[in-house]
Design an enzyme around this catalytic site. Sequence first.
Site, PDB file in Angstrom:
ATOM      1  N   SER A 274      -6.106 -11.521   4.578  1.00 47.73           N
ATOM      2  CA  SER A 274      -6.225 -10.134   4.652  1.00 47.73           C
ATOM      3  C   SER A 274      -7.689  -9.476   4.132  1.00 47.73           C
ATOM      4  O   SER A 274      -7.971 -10.350   3.213  1.00 47.73           O
ATOM      5  CB  SER A 274      -5.203  -9.296   3.862  1.00 47.73           C
TER       6      SER A 274
ATOM      7  N   LYS B  89      -2.684 -13.502  -1.415  1.00 46.37           N
ATOM      8  CA  LYS B  89      -3.759 -14.131  -0.265  1.00 46.37           C
ATOM      9  C   LYS B  89      -4.773 -14.983  -0.651  1.00 46.37           C
ATOM     10  O   LYS B  89      -5.115 -16.218  -0.184  1.00 46.37           O
ATOM     11  CB  LYS B  89      -3.987 -12.949   0.553  1.00 46.37           C
TER      12      LYS B  89
ATOM     13  N   TYR C   6      -0.259  -8.450  -4.568  1.00 42.04           N
ATOM     14  CA  TYR C   6      -0.109  -9.000  -3.190  1.00 42.04           C
ATOM     15  C   TYR C   6      -1.546  -9.659  -2.720  1.00 42.04           C
ATOM     16  O   TYR C   6      -1.657 -10.762  -1.952  1.00 42.04           O
ATOM     17  CB  TYR C   6       0.007  -8.022  -2.205  1.00 42.04           C
TER      18      TYR C   6
HETATM   19  P1  NAD Z   1       6.015  -8.093   8.901  1.00 40.99           P
HETATM   20  O1  NAD Z   1       6.618  -7.768   7.608  1.00 40.99           O
HETATM   21  O2  NAD Z   1       6.271  -7.351  10.003  1.00 40.99           O
HETATM   22  O3  NAD Z   1       6.068  -9.623   9.340  1.00 40.99           O
HETATM   23  C1  NAD Z   1       6.350 -10.589   8.495  1.00 40.99           C
HETATM   24  C2  NAD Z   1       7.483 -11.486   8.874  1.00 40.99           C
HETATM   25  O4  NAD Z   1       7.894 -12.535   7.909  1.00 40.99           O
HETATM   26  C3  NAD Z   1       8.786 -10.520   9.062  1.00 40.99           C
HETATM   27  O5  NAD Z   1       9.677 -10.777  10.153  1.00 40.99           O
HETATM   28  C4  NAD Z   1       9.784 -11.311   7.647  1.00 40.99           C
HETATM   29  O6  NAD Z   1      11.206 -10.916   8.323  1.00 40.99           O
HETATM   30  C5  NAD Z   1       9.363 -12.613   7.624  1.00 40.99           C
HETATM   31  N1  NAD Z   1       9.468 -13.250   6.474  1.00 40.99           N
HETATM   32  C6  NAD Z   1       9.341 -12.664   5.222  1.00 40.99           C
HETATM   33  N2  NAD Z   1       9.427 -13.601   4.301  1.00 40.99           N
HETATM   34  C7  NAD Z   1       9.926 -14.573   4.770  1.00 40.99           C
HETATM   35  C8  NAD Z   1      10.557 -16.004   4.406  1.00 40.99           C
HETATM   36  N3  NAD Z   1      10.340 -16.084   3.034  1.00 40.99           N
HETATM   37  N4  NAD Z   1      10.664 -16.861   5.150  1.00 40.99           N
HETATM   38  C9  NAD Z   1      10.675 -16.637   6.580  1.00 40.99           C
HETATM   39  N5  NAD Z   1      10.280 -15.549   7.154  1.00 40.99           N
HETATM   40  C10 NAD Z   1      10.022 -14.512   6.226  1.00 40.99           C
HETATM   41  O7  NAD Z   1       4.503  -8.190   8.465  1.00 40.99           O
HETATM   42  P2  NAD Z   1       3.030  -8.062   9.545  1.00 40.99           P
HETATM   43  O8  NAD Z   1       2.427  -6.901   9.584  1.00 40.99           O
HETATM   44  O9  NAD Z   1       3.588  -8.765  10.871  1.00 40.99           O
HETATM   45  O10 NAD Z   1       2.278  -9.292   8.715  1.00 40.99           O
HETATM   46  C11 NAD Z   1       2.446 -10.476   9.119  1.00 40.99           C
HETATM   47  C12 NAD Z   1       1.361 -11.225   8.167  1.00 40.99           C
HETATM   48  O11 NAD Z   1      -0.171 -10.621   8.362  1.00 40.99           O
HETATM   49  C13 NAD Z   1       1.798 -11.064   6.578  1.00 40.99           C
HETATM   50  O12 NAD Z   1       1.568 -12.277   5.820  1.00 40.99           O
HETATM   51  C14 NAD Z   1       0.823 -10.058   6.061  1.00 40.99           C
HETATM   52  O13 NAD Z   1       0.562 -10.196   4.528  1.00 40.99           O
HETATM   53  C15 NAD Z   1      -0.430 -10.384   6.771  1.00 40.99           C
HETATM   54  N6  NAD Z   1      -1.230  -9.074   6.902  1.00 40.99           N
HETATM   55  C16 NAD Z   1      -0.611  -7.866   7.421  1.00 40.99           C
HETATM   56  C17 NAD Z   1      -1.598  -6.650   7.693  1.00 40.99           C
HETATM   57  C18 NAD Z   1      -0.975  -5.660   7.991  1.00 40.99           C
HETATM   58  O14 NAD Z   1      -1.595  -4.377   7.910  1.00 40.99           O
HETATM   59  N7  NAD Z   1       0.047  -5.581   8.547  1.00 40.99           N
HETATM   60  C19 NAD Z   1      -3.038  -6.869   7.131  1.00 40.99           C
HETATM   61  C20 NAD Z   1      -3.501  -8.040   6.582  1.00 40.99           C
HETATM   62  C21 NAD Z   1      -2.647  -9.222   6.633  1.00 40.99           C
HETATM   63  C1  WQD Z   2      -5.849   3.376   5.708  1.00 39.01           C
HETATM   64  C2  WQD Z   2      -6.747   4.803   5.177  1.00 39.01           C
HETATM   65  C3  WQD Z   2      -5.788   5.780   3.171  1.00 39.01           C
HETATM   66  C4  WQD Z   2      -1.786   6.808   4.784  1.00 39.01           C
HETATM   67  C5  WQD Z   2      -3.447  -1.487   3.549  1.00 39.01           C
HETATM   68  C6  WQD Z   2      -3.506  -2.902   2.666  1.00 39.01           C
HETATM   69  C7  WQD Z   2      -4.183  -3.882   2.957  1.00 39.01           C
HETATM   70  C8  WQD Z   2      -3.790  -4.545   4.424  1.00 39.01           C
HETATM   71  C9  WQD Z   2      -3.855  -3.238   5.458  1.00 39.01           C
HETATM   72  C10 WQD Z   2      -2.434  -6.008   4.229  1.00 39.01           C
HETATM   73  C11 WQD Z   2      -6.836   4.917   3.777  1.00 39.01           C
HETATM   74  C12 WQD Z   2      -5.438   6.810   4.305  1.00 39.01           C
HETATM   75  C13 WQD Z   2      -3.179   6.179   4.530  1.00 39.01           C
HETATM   76  C14 WQD Z   2      -1.516   8.168   4.480  1.00 39.01           C
HETATM   77  C15 WQD Z   2      -3.916   8.525   4.559  1.00 39.01           C
HETATM   78  N1  WQD Z   2      -2.571  -5.044   4.400  1.00 39.01           N
HETATM   79  N2  WQD Z   2      -4.096   6.914   4.345  1.00 39.01           N
HETATM   80  N3  WQD Z   2      -2.677   9.029   4.281  1.00 39.01           N
HETATM   81  O1  WQD Z   2      -5.059   0.846   2.626  1.00 39.01           O
HETATM   82  O2  WQD Z   2      -6.855   0.171   4.124  1.00 39.01           O
HETATM   83  O3  WQD Z   2      -5.034  -1.351   3.682  1.00 39.01           O
HETATM   84  O4  WQD Z   2      -3.078  -2.069   4.806  1.00 39.01           O
HETATM   85  O5  WQD Z   2      -2.968  -7.077   4.010  1.00 39.01           O
HETATM   86  O6  WQD Z   2      -3.987  -4.995   2.184  1.00 39.01           O
HETATM   87  O7  WQD Z   2      -3.903  -2.147   1.470  1.00 39.01           O
HETATM   88  O8  WQD Z   2      -4.431   1.004   5.206  1.00 39.01           O
HETATM   89  O9  WQD Z   2      -3.266   2.238   6.483  1.00 39.01           O
HETATM   90  O10 WQD Z   2      -2.684   2.254   4.291  1.00 39.01           O
HETATM   91  O11 WQD Z   2      -4.815   3.403   4.804  1.00 39.01           O
HETATM   92  O12 WQD Z   2      -4.962   9.139   4.052  1.00 39.01           O
HETATM   93  O13 WQD Z   2      -0.369   8.547   4.344  1.00 39.01           O
HETATM   94  O14 WQD Z   2      -5.815   5.980   5.584  1.00 39.01           O
HETATM   95  O15 WQD Z   2      -6.129   6.271   1.973  1.00 39.01           O
HETATM   96  O16 WQD Z   2      -8.185   5.658   3.762  1.00 39.01           O
HETATM   97  P1  WQD Z   2      -5.467   0.285   3.732  1.00 39.01           P
HETATM   98  P2  WQD Z   2      -3.757   2.186   5.024  1.00 39.01           P
END
Ligand code: NAD
Ligand code: WQD
Length: 345
Positions: free
Chosen positions: A126, A154, A150
Amino acid sequence: MTGTILVAGGNGYIGSHVVVELAAAGFRPVIVDNLANSKPEAARRVAAIAGAKVPLLVGDVRDGAFLDAVFEAHDIDLVIHLAGLKAVGESVAEPLRYYDVNVGGAVGLLAAMRRHRVRRMVFSSSATVYGDPVSVPITEDFATGATNPYGRTKLMIEEILADLVASDPAWRAVSLRYFNPVGAHESAQIGEDPNGIPNNLFPFIAQVAVGRREKLSVFGGDYGTPDGTGVRDYIHVVDLARAHVKAAEALLSGALATGAHLPINLGTGRGFSVLDVVHAWRRATNRPIPYEVVERRPGDIAACYADPRLAASLLDWRAGFDLDAMCRDHWRWQSRNPNGYEEAA
Ligand code: NAD
Ligand code: WQD
């Protein structure tokens, strides 16, 4: 290219899109997921889109015996590891749970891979690993420094991968540092289905647009950005999924035989403010999207967007969808599934 790919967390938001793109590219995806944050209906819909059987093996990545059975039953070539917990605030409140599931899960999965001589991993990292960057756009050599548990999970997993690759050159690992994944598959069959009040901007606006919530709270209007609201690099989840296919192909073909763990940014390279996003949603939905500017959210940063050139040069990958397409596809999913996967259960 062909091959069998274990997709841990493949039933979740991003994973379900990754599985669809893997199948479209000719791979055989096998999903491992404990359903902690997803519903079996997602895998059913993924199989329908893919037009293929996609096994959903329900179990935990911390369960070594379960993983041994998975590796024995399927001839796995590579693992894409997306399983884990991802809510920043929750990680501050429950750090041990995050270290257990995320770090413990990654170690358990890597140990099982080693037992079964599978040494190729694509890991979901991330942009949060950059903390508050000194400038934008962000390149992969920027200093890392997570600001919450969190993000630290990562970073720790990336370091574990680096140590593993350094210890044994047979290993190859890529950490894809996602910026802000949004949108949904164009079929509107799969998409993000958060529990409770959404933490993130797109799912929150989607629920405002569909009438589940009254208005958006814009967190801060006094940042040093053009309109004072936070700037982020939103990336369509289908573009993101396609980058996983490219990374898997590059690892399997030997094109990324660097002998080192590689972190790679996945973003569009463009930053949009919260108000830019509100306007794009109005265009996509023809709905008003009421909002109110409120206090900053603790821990937020002003601006964060990628320099995505490494992904272009190493993976031949570039984002193709623009902000309007992200809103259109997120909206199509939300409007056709106002309660996510729920009513289909
Ligand atoms: P999500 O929660 O929709 O998907 C994660 C999946 O992993 C879920 O289906 C959950 O049931 C499964 N899971 C959780 N713990 C588990 C375990 N111990 N064993 C097996 N399965 C397990 O999340 P997502 O948004 O699809 O994110 C996927 C990955 O990408 C995550 O690692 C997250 O940290 C990373 N990521 C997400 C974002 C984002 O904004 N969505 C941004 C950066 C990184
Ligand atoms: C985006 C922008 C908020 C909600 C997060 C995690 C990051 C990654 C992605 C996993 C910001 C603003 C948001 C709301 C708002 N996840 N906002 N009102 O914070 O960039 O990243 O998700 O790895 O680790 O921190 O994403 O979508 O929460 O926010 O004004 O109700 O929208 O302040 O500027 P963020 P976000």
